[in-house]
Design a protein around this motif. Structure first.
Motif, short mmCIF file in Angstrom:
data_model
loop_
_atom_site.label_atom_id
_atom_site.label_comp_id
_atom_site.label_asym_id
_atom_site.label_seq_id
_atom_site.Cartn_x
_atom_site.Cartn_y
_atom_site.Cartn_z
N LYS A 58 6.69 1.01 5.31
CA LYS A 58 4.82 0.91 5.34
C LYS A 58 4.00 1.85 4.76
CE LYS A 58 3.43 -2.96 7.45
NZ LYS A 58 2.55 -4.15 8.17
N ASN A 59 4.47 2.85 4.79
CA ASN A 59 3.13 4.07 3.82
C ASN A 59 3.31 4.47 2.40
OD1 ASN A 59 0.93 6.08 5.99
ND2 ASN A 59 2.61 5.08 6.95
N ILE A 60 4.65 3.64 1.84
CA ILE A 60 4.69 3.62 0.80
C ILE A 60 4.16 2.49 -0.43
CG2 ILE A 60 6.83 4.61 -0.78
CD1 ILE A 60 8.24 6.36 1.32
N THR A 61 4.55 1.54 0.30
CA THR A 61 4.55 0.01 -0.20
C THR A 61 4.70 -0.86 0.75
OG1 THR A 61 5.24 -1.68 -1.62
CG2 THR A 61 7.11 0.23 -0.71
N ALA A 62 4.35 -1.87 0.90
CA ALA A 62 3.78 -3.51 1.91
C ALA A 62 5.27 -4.30 1.44
CB ALA A 62 2.92 -3.56 1.42
N ASN A 63 5.62 -3.92 -0.11
CA ASN A 63 7.35 -4.96 0.09
C ASN A 63 8.64 -4.05 0.79
OD1 ASN A 63 9.64 -6.10 -0.53
ND2 ASN A 63 8.74 -5.38 -2.88
N PRO A 64 8.38 -5.27 2.40
CA PRO A 64 9.26 -5.21 2.80
C PRO A 64 10.61 -4.62 2.58
CG PRO A 64 8.81 -7.52 2.83
CD PRO A 64 8.24 -6.54 1.96
N HIS A 65 11.18 -5.10 2.03
CA HIS A 65 12.02 -4.42 0.85
C HIS A 65 12.53 -3.32 1.44
CE1 HIS A 65 13.84 -8.70 -0.41
NE2 HIS A 65 12.86 -8.52 -0.60
N PHE A 66 11.10 -2.33 0.71
CA PHE A 66 11.69 -0.88 1.03
C PHE A 66 11.71 -0.36 2.40
CE2 PHE A 66 10.37 3.73 0.12
CZ PHE A 66 10.16 4.23 -1.17
N TYR A 67 11.87 -0.87 3.35
CA TYR A 67 12.66 -1.09 4.12
C TYR A 67 13.84 -0.47 4.15
CZ TYR A 67 14.15 -0.99 9.54
OH TYR A 67 15.59 -0.74 10.42
N PHE A 68 15.13 -1.34 3.37
CA PHE A 68 16.48 -1.43 3.71
C PHE A 68 16.33 -0.13 2.70
CE2 PHE A 68 15.04 -5.50 5.24
CZ PHE A 68 16.02 -5.84 6.14
N VAL A 69 15.63 -0.20 1.53
CA VAL A 69 16.42 0.60 0.63
C VAL A 69 15.98 2.23 1.59
CG1 VAL A 69 15.18 2.08 -1.52
CG2 VAL A 69 15.55 -0.15 -1.27
N LEU A 70 15.46 2.34 2.28
CA LEU A 70 14.55 3.86 3.03
C LEU A 70 16.25 4.10 3.91
CD1 LEU A 70 11.49 4.57 3.78
CD2 LEU A 70 12.90 5.81 2.31
N CYS A 71 16.96 2.49 4.45
CA CYS A 71 17.60 3.02 5.12
C CYS A 71 18.96 2.96 4.69
CB CYS A 71 17.50 1.32 5.66
SG CYS A 71 16.32 1.39 7.71
#
Length: 362
Positions: free
Chosen positions: A57-70
């Motif tokens: 969330k410090n990079i983007t508000a797009n929740p899909h990015f969480y799964f990208v990082l994981c």
């Protein structure tokens, strides 16, 4: 991945809700981390998810990015483990080797990133365990990774206990074999045997006793064990589960049978000894809600790896039997009301890549 319907709860939808409602600061995250490593009474169950949500969330508000990082640590641990098979001179581009790869990854495949905590901890534990027993160097790093897995998922307190006990039991191989054979009937024992024990009286940190009580709670039993009102498909699944447990049990029995030959490969035999003990312990806890099923996934992954290293290309009928035993769970997961149906929009199978990316960003 994206939730495809609202008819039933799935992990992906729940995590998306937690991402959208997340508002912890870095200082609060730091306090949670300190509370966990010091076993404070107010410690959270785990820390990985909160940290990854905060980072995304410090990079983007797009929740899909969480799964990208994981997906990054997950892929590192999973592919590094898989490379131990594909880089082996015995591995060939043959159908049975493809089946071996399938059986190795299917217990926690990429779709399981719909809830990254347990699947990431699983592959971290697999990577670290294989590395610890297979390598002469960096053992401290592998041990450290194993001891960090509860930060990713709280269930891995159990794995740490079993791993340490397995290192001790390495010196008592006959006892491990005895435990293996004794554990088989325990797969069918009542859940009431475990719930009758007063774990609060044991000298455990509160974070551990709370974790045990949660897994043995009536809520967990009603949700994950008591399915007496289920459809006929439930009984088919039970039948295939019994076949699966029997099929995987063949592997440690083979290891015991061929131990004289395996002892010539010192590191592999050390892993085999640990696996026999781990298999026994997981069999003992099969009736514990969720916990038994989840750690049987680790048993399945290790079993295929050890089979490939120790037995393959002999006795390939065992691989075909295991594939048959897994066929129902594969069918349910990918084609009938499983994780793929609830988490993967059908458009992904026919859209162009640019269009799929645009859909995700929107």
């Amino acid at each position: 991945m994206n939730p495809t319907s609202a008819e039933r709860y799935d992990d992906l939808r729940g995590i998306l809700d937690r991402i959208n409602g997340f508002n912890l600061t870095f200082n609060e995250l730091s306090d949670q981390f300190i509370a966990m490593i010091t076993f404070a009474p107010n410690a959270p169950k785990e820390w990985f998810e909160s940290f990854m949500i905060w980072l995304s969330k410090n990079i983007t508000a797009n929740p899909h990015f969480y799964f990208v990082l994981c997906a990054i640590p997950w892929l590192f641990f999973e592919l590094s483990s898989l490379n131990r098979i594909t880089s082996d001179p015995k591995f060939r581009q043959s159908f049975i080797c493809i089946v071996i790869l399938l059986l190795f990854v299917i217990p926690r495949d990429i779709i399981s990133l719909q809830n990254p905590r347990f699947t990431t901890a699983t592959w971290c534990a697999i990577y670290s365990t294989l590395g610890y027993f297979s390598s002469k160097k960096h053992k401290t790093i592998y041990l450290l990774l194993i001891f960090l897995t509860p930060l990713i998922h709280s269930a891995f307190w159990f794995y740490i206990i079993v791993f340490v006990a397995g290192l001790v039991m390495y010196h008592f191989p006959k006892l491990s074999v005895t435990l293996l054979y004794a554990s088989v009937p325990f797969s069918f024992l009542s859940y009431d045997l475990f719930v009758s024990i007063n774990y609060n009286s044991l000298p455990l940190p509160s974070v551990l006793s709370n974790w045990i009580n949660r897994y043995l709670s009536e809520e967990f039993y009603n949700t994950f064990v008591d399915k007496s009102g289920g459809s006929g498909f439930y009984w088919i699944g039970n039948l295939f589960l019994l076949i699966m447990k029997g099929a995987y049990l063949i592997i440690p029995i083979y290891l015991i049978k061929y131990k004289e030959e395996l002892m010539k490969q010192h590191n592999l035999w050390r892993l085999c000894r640990y696996f026999i003990f781990f298999f026994a312990i997981v069999s003992f806890i099969q009736c514990v809600p969720v916990l038994g099923e989840r750690f049987f996934w680790l048993v399945r992954i290790m079993a295929i790896y050890i089979w490939f290293k120790a037995i393959y290309p002999k006795h390939n009928w065992v691989i075909w039997l295991i594939l048959f035993s897994c066929s129902w769970s594969i069918f349910r997961r990918y084609f009938y009301h499983g994780a793929v149906e609830s988490s993967v929009p059908k458009e992904i199978f026919y859209e162009t890549l640019p269009q799929a990316i645009c859909d995700m960003l929107n």
